[in-house]
Design a protein around this motif. Structure first.
Motif, PDB file in Angstrom:
ATOM      1  N   SER A 110       0.811  -1.217   0.000  1.00  0.00           N
ATOM      2  CA  SER A 110       0.000   0.000   0.000  1.00  0.00           C
ATOM      3  C   SER A 110       0.853   1.279   0.000  1.00  0.00           C
ATOM      4  CB  SER A 110      -0.932   0.016   1.211  1.00  0.00           C
ATOM      5  OG  SER A 110      -0.191   0.159   2.416  1.00  0.00           O
ATOM      6  N   LYS A 153       0.574   3.907  -3.068  1.00  0.00           N
ATOM      7  CA  LYS A 153      -0.683   4.671  -3.066  1.00  0.00           C
ATOM      8  C   LYS A 153      -0.648   5.752  -1.986  1.00  0.00           C
ATOM      9  CE  LYS A 153      -4.845   5.282  -4.618  1.00  0.00           C
ATOM     10  NZ  LYS A 153      -5.039   5.869  -5.928  1.00  0.00           N
ATOM     11  N   GLU A 173       1.631   8.504  -3.156  1.00  0.00           N
ATOM     12  CA  GLU A 173       0.928   9.327  -4.145  1.00  0.00           C
ATOM     13  C   GLU A 173      -0.011  10.311  -3.436  1.00  0.00           C
ATOM     14  OE1 GLU A 173      -1.757   8.974  -8.193  1.00  0.00           O
ATOM     15  OE2 GLU A 173      -1.319   7.166  -7.054  1.00  0.00           O
TER      16      GLU A 173
END
Length: 83
Positions: free
Chosen positions: A67, A70, A73
């Motif tokens: 994870s 993500k 980001e």
């Protein structure tokens, strides 16, 4: 382990969201290893990667490591929201 992928991720994200800002890829002689992709680890990896360092991120818990891109980001989006 996400070896070197964070630097590429950081530059690709910057190119997509600020195409005129990224003139050339940042280069660094430093290779950074971040152990732990949790609350602090992914943030530390983000800071180094966004400043042109090659970063390796590892974590003993596979879902946390998976994870991390993500969540990193999300940091880019949060920090560029005001621009």
């Amino acid at each position: 382990m996400l070896t070197g992928q964070l630097e590429v991720f950081a530059l690709d994200w910057e190119r997509r969201h600020n195409p005129y800002k990224v003139e050339k890829e940042k280069e660094s002689k430093h290779k950074i290893a971040v152990i732990g992709a949790g609350l602090m680890g992914h943030g530390i990896a983000f800071i180094f990667a966004s400043n042109g360092h090659k970063v390796s991120l590892s974590d003993a818990h596979p879902p946390t490591l998976e994870s991390a891109p993500k969540r990193i980001e999300g940091l880019f989006e949060l920090l560029n929201a005001d621009k």
